[in-house]
Design a protein around this motif. Structure first.
Motif, PDB file in Angstrom:
ATOM      1  N   ALA A 248       0.880  -1.229   0.052  1.00  0.00           N
ATOM      2  CA  ALA A 248      -0.066   0.051  -0.127  1.00  0.00           C
ATOM      3  C   ALA A 248       0.909   1.202   0.036  1.00  0.00           C
ATOM      4  O   ALA A 248       1.900   1.384   0.531  1.00  0.00           O
ATOM      5  N   GLN A 249       0.290   2.233  -0.608  1.00  0.00           N
ATOM      6  CA  GLN A 249       1.107   3.520  -0.773  1.00  0.00           C
ATOM      7  C   GLN A 249       0.110   4.675   0.032  1.00  0.00           C
ATOM      8  O   GLN A 249      -1.031   4.732  -0.131  1.00  0.00           O
ATOM      9  N   ASP A 250       0.650   5.659   0.494  1.00  0.00           N
ATOM     10  CA  ASP A 250      -0.056   6.812   1.301  1.00  0.00           C
ATOM     11  C   ASP A 250      -1.476   6.400   2.198  1.00  0.00           C
ATOM     12  O   ASP A 250      -2.181   6.762   2.075  1.00  0.00           O
ATOM     13  N   VAL A 251      -0.893   5.139   3.155  1.00  0.00           N
ATOM     14  CA  VAL A 251      -1.949   4.880   4.102  1.00  0.00           C
ATOM     15  C   VAL A 251      -1.998   5.961   5.285  1.00  0.00           C
ATOM     16  O   VAL A 251      -0.984   6.190   6.035  1.00  0.00           O
ATOM     17  N   TYR A 252      -3.036   6.346   5.329  1.00  0.00           N
ATOM     18  CA  TYR A 252      -3.474   7.321   6.389  1.00  0.00           C
ATOM     19  C   TYR A 252      -4.467   6.994   7.485  1.00  0.00           C
ATOM     20  O   TYR A 252      -4.236   7.257   8.555  1.00  0.00           O
ATOM     21  N   ALA A 253      -5.291   5.955   7.095  1.00  0.00           N
ATOM     22  CA  ALA A 253      -6.301   5.615   7.921  1.00  0.00           C
ATOM     23  C   ALA A 253      -6.981   4.353   7.624  1.00  0.00           C
ATOM     24  O   ALA A 253      -6.672   3.936   6.508  1.00  0.00           O
ATOM     25  N   PHE A 254      -7.278   3.508   8.543  1.00  0.00           N
ATOM     26  CA  PHE A 254      -8.006   2.455   8.247  1.00  0.00           C
ATOM     27  C   PHE A 254      -8.906   1.903   9.291  1.00  0.00           C
ATOM     28  O   PHE A 254      -9.060   2.310  10.481  1.00  0.00           O
ATOM     29  N   GLN A 255      -9.843   0.927   8.923  1.00  0.00           N
ATOM     30  CA  GLN A 255     -10.820   0.089   9.978  1.00  0.00           C
ATOM     31  C   GLN A 255     -10.843  -1.073   9.511  1.00  0.00           C
ATOM     32  O   GLN A 255     -10.681  -1.543   8.186  1.00  0.00           O
ATOM     33  N   PHE A 256     -11.106  -2.121  10.551  1.00  0.00           N
ATOM     34  CA  PHE A 256     -11.469  -3.445  10.234  1.00  0.00           C
ATOM     35  C   PHE A 256     -12.058  -4.080  11.199  1.00  0.00           C
ATOM     36  O   PHE A 256     -12.106  -3.661  12.274  1.00  0.00           O
ATOM     37  N   ASP A 257     -12.893  -5.186  10.900  1.00  0.00           N
ATOM     38  CA  ASP A 257     -13.506  -6.159  11.939  1.00  0.00           C
ATOM     39  C   ASP A 257     -12.663  -7.403  11.732  1.00  0.00           C
ATOM     40  O   ASP A 257     -12.352  -7.778  10.655  1.00  0.00           O
ATOM     41  N   ILE A 258     -12.726  -8.244  12.691  1.00  0.00           N
ATOM     42  CA  ILE A 258     -12.257  -9.568  12.820  1.00  0.00           C
ATOM     43  C   ILE A 258     -13.372 -10.568  13.208  1.00  0.00           C
ATOM     44  O   ILE A 258     -13.927 -10.075  14.239  1.00  0.00           O
ATOM     45  N   ALA A 259     -13.707 -11.716  12.715  1.00  0.00           N
ATOM     46  CA  ALA A 259     -14.687 -12.562  13.082  1.00  0.00           C
ATOM     47  C   ALA A 259     -13.641 -14.045  13.447  1.00  0.00           C
ATOM     48  O   ALA A 259     -12.751 -14.356  12.605  1.00  0.00           O
ATOM     49  N   PHE A 260     -14.181 -14.782  14.469  1.00  0.00           N
ATOM     50  CA  PHE A 260     -13.578 -15.898  14.937  1.00  0.00           C
ATOM     51  C   PHE A 260     -14.874 -17.053  15.349  1.00  0.00           C
ATOM     52  O   PHE A 260     -15.761 -16.489  15.651  1.00  0.00           O
ATOM     53  N   ASP A 261     -14.270 -18.210  15.398  1.00  0.00           N
ATOM     54  CA  ASP A 261     -15.389 -19.245  16.249  1.00  0.00           C
ATOM     55  C   ASP A 261     -15.171 -19.127  17.406  1.00  0.00           C
ATOM     56  O   ASP A 261     -14.206 -19.358  18.289  1.00  0.00           O
TER      57      ASP A 261
ATOM     58  N   LEU B 177      -8.068  11.098   1.775  1.00  0.00           N
ATOM     59  CA  LEU B 177      -9.269  10.442   2.457  1.00  0.00           C
ATOM     60  C   LEU B 177      -9.845   9.827   1.382  1.00  0.00           C
ATOM     61  O   LEU B 177     -11.120   9.504   1.422  1.00  0.00           O
ATOM     62  N   ALA B 178      -9.288   9.284   0.324  1.00  0.00           N
ATOM     63  CA  ALA B 178      -9.925   8.419  -0.633  1.00  0.00           C
ATOM     64  C   ALA B 178      -9.608   7.044  -0.624  1.00  0.00           C
ATOM     65  O   ALA B 178      -8.413   6.791   0.125  1.00  0.00           O
ATOM     66  N   ASP B 179     -10.501   6.050  -0.985  1.00  0.00           N
ATOM     67  CA  ASP B 179     -10.217   4.546  -0.738  1.00  0.00           C
ATOM     68  C   ASP B 179      -9.050   4.326  -1.502  1.00  0.00           C
ATOM     69  O   ASP B 179      -8.656   4.544  -2.535  1.00  0.00           O
ATOM     70  N   ILE B 180      -8.245   3.430  -0.970  1.00  0.00           N
ATOM     71  CA  ILE B 180      -7.109   2.551  -1.491  1.00  0.00           C
ATOM     72  C   ILE B 180      -7.699   1.136  -1.874  1.00  0.00           C
ATOM     73  O   ILE B 180      -8.044   0.554  -0.999  1.00  0.00           O
ATOM     74  N   PRO B 181      -7.459   0.772  -2.961  1.00  0.00           N
ATOM     75  CA  PRO B 181      -7.932  -0.605  -3.326  1.00  0.00           C
ATOM     76  C   PRO B 181      -7.115  -1.438  -2.824  1.00  0.00           C
ATOM     77  O   PRO B 181      -5.891  -1.314  -2.451  1.00  0.00           O
ATOM     78  N   PHE B 182      -7.833  -2.552  -2.067  1.00  0.00           N
ATOM     79  CA  PHE B 182      -6.945  -3.637  -1.587  1.00  0.00           C
ATOM     80  C   PHE B 182      -7.709  -5.011  -1.935  1.00  0.00           C
ATOM     81  O   PHE B 182      -8.655  -5.023  -2.399  1.00  0.00           O
ATOM     82  N   THR B 183      -7.021  -6.166  -1.531  1.00  0.00           N
ATOM     83  CA  THR B 183      -7.727  -7.516  -1.548  1.00  0.00           C
ATOM     84  C   THR B 183      -7.295  -8.017   0.039  1.00  0.00           C
ATOM     85  O   THR B 183      -6.540  -7.710   0.850  1.00  0.00           O
ATOM     86  N   LEU B 184      -8.192  -8.806   0.458  1.00  0.00           N
ATOM     87  CA  LEU B 184      -7.977  -9.424   1.562  1.00  0.00           C
ATOM     88  C   LEU B 184      -7.512 -10.724   1.577  1.00  0.00           C
ATOM     89  O   LEU B 184      -7.860 -11.523   0.550  1.00  0.00           O
ATOM     90  N   GLU B 185      -6.815 -11.464   2.619  1.00  0.00           N
ATOM     91  CA  GLU B 185      -6.549 -12.743   2.943  1.00  0.00           C
ATOM     92  C   GLU B 185      -6.933 -12.959   4.415  1.00  0.00           C
ATOM     93  O   GLU B 185      -6.205 -12.701   5.191  1.00  0.00           O
ATOM     94  N   ASP B 186      -7.974 -14.097   4.470  1.00  0.00           N
ATOM     95  CA  ASP B 186      -8.284 -14.593   5.821  1.00  0.00           C
ATOM     96  C   ASP B 186      -7.111 -15.562   6.290  1.00  0.00           C
ATOM     97  O   ASP B 186      -6.329 -15.816   5.441  1.00  0.00           O
ATOM     98  N   GLY B 187      -7.365 -16.069   7.452  1.00  0.00           N
ATOM     99  CA  GLY B 187      -6.607 -17.143   7.993  1.00  0.00           C
ATOM    100  C   GLY B 187      -7.522 -18.224   8.752  1.00  0.00           C
ATOM    101  O   GLY B 187      -8.557 -18.112   8.933  1.00  0.00           O
ATOM    102  N   THR B 188      -6.504 -19.166   9.506  1.00  0.00           N
ATOM    103  CA  THR B 188      -7.362 -19.892  10.578  1.00  0.00           C
ATOM    104  C   THR B 188      -6.363 -20.307  11.601  1.00  0.00           C
ATOM    105  O   THR B 188      -5.049 -20.079  11.486  1.00  0.00           O
ATOM    106  N   VAL B 189      -7.041 -20.563  12.657  1.00  0.00           N
ATOM    107  CA  VAL B 189      -6.266 -21.056  13.791  1.00  0.00           C
ATOM    108  C   VAL B 189      -6.674 -22.545  14.028  1.00  0.00           C
ATOM    109  O   VAL B 189      -7.989 -22.737  14.188  1.00  0.00           O
ATOM    110  N   THR B 190      -5.689 -23.597  14.260  1.00  0.00           N
ATOM    111  CA  THR B 190      -6.045 -24.835  14.577  1.00  0.00           C
ATOM    112  C   THR B 190      -5.895 -25.027  15.947  1.00  0.00           C
ATOM    113  O   THR B 190      -4.367 -25.027  16.262  1.00  0.00           O
ATOM    114  N   VAL B 191      -6.668 -25.351  16.866  1.00  0.00           N
ATOM    115  CA  VAL B 191      -6.274 -25.722  18.177  1.00  0.00           C
ATOM    116  C   VAL B 191      -6.512 -27.206  18.385  1.00  0.00           C
ATOM    117  O   VAL B 191      -7.445 -27.983  18.237  1.00  0.00           O
ATOM    118  N   THR B 192      -5.100 -27.997  18.984  1.00  0.00           N
ATOM    119  CA  THR B 192      -5.066 -29.110  18.977  1.00  0.00           C
ATOM    120  C   THR B 192      -5.135 -29.443  20.470  1.00  0.00           C
ATOM    121  O   THR B 192      -4.853 -28.805  21.365  1.00  0.00           O
TER     122      THR B 192
END
Length: 182
Positions: free
Chosen positions: A43-56, A136-151
């Protein structure tokens, strides 16, 4: 003409900004904690962001959200709201303050500390993501989610070899018969 086609091929094939859960896949034993980063690359010129995260919420419990390295010390960090019943962290926000340029670097937007509750696999899903530049213009992006395995923390007990069992049984029979005859 060939140069123009090459230019568009490079521009269109470059992924731009990527916001991801890092590491994308992690294993942890039950009873331990796990730390995940929400990372940004390209990313270039990152000034602000927001995100939510979901998990089990049957597998993981959010303990805290802390500011990442990308906008560290900005003064605009809000860790968001943890809802372990729903398995979400909502509205994690950070912003630079004042008429200054954004950041041109890879880094972490935030860090999530989770505790394990049960064995299983929990997706870690990013949503409601907003990424803004210094205008304060949108920066295009793609998302990559993840996983946590609890043994399970219970270690498997190895079974003794058959010959060992046979020898131990024979020795027990021999010793028992010697005691009776004595």
């Amino acid at each position: 003409m060939k140069l123009l086609i090459l230019f568009f091929a490079i521009v269109l094939s470059s992924p731009g900004a990527v916001i991801s859960v890092s590491p994308s896949s992690q294993s942890v034993t039950l009873g331990n904690q796990v730390t995940l980063d929400v990372a940004i690359t390209g990313a270039q010129d990152v000034y602000a962001f927001q995100f939510d995260i979901a998990f089990d919420p049957a597998i993981l419990e959010a303990l805290s959200v802390s500011q990442g390295t990308l906008l560290a010390g900005s003064g605009g960090f809000v860790p968001g709201t943890i809802d372990n019943g729903a398995g979400t962290v909502g509205f994690t926000i950070d912003s630079l303050i004042g008429p200054i340029p954004g950041i041109n670097a890879d880094g972490t937007l935030g860090q999530l500390l989770l505790s394990t509750l049960a064995a299983g696999v929990s997706p870690i899903t990013l949503s409601n993501v907003i990424l803004l530049d210094s205008n304060l213009a949108d920066i295009p992006f793609t998302l990559e989610d993840g996983t946590v395995t609890v043994t399970s923390s219970t270690a498997a007990v190895p079974e003794p070899a058959s010959w060992t069992l046979l020898a131990a049984g024979a020795a027990a029979v021999y010793l028992t018969s010697r005691r009776r005859s004595a």
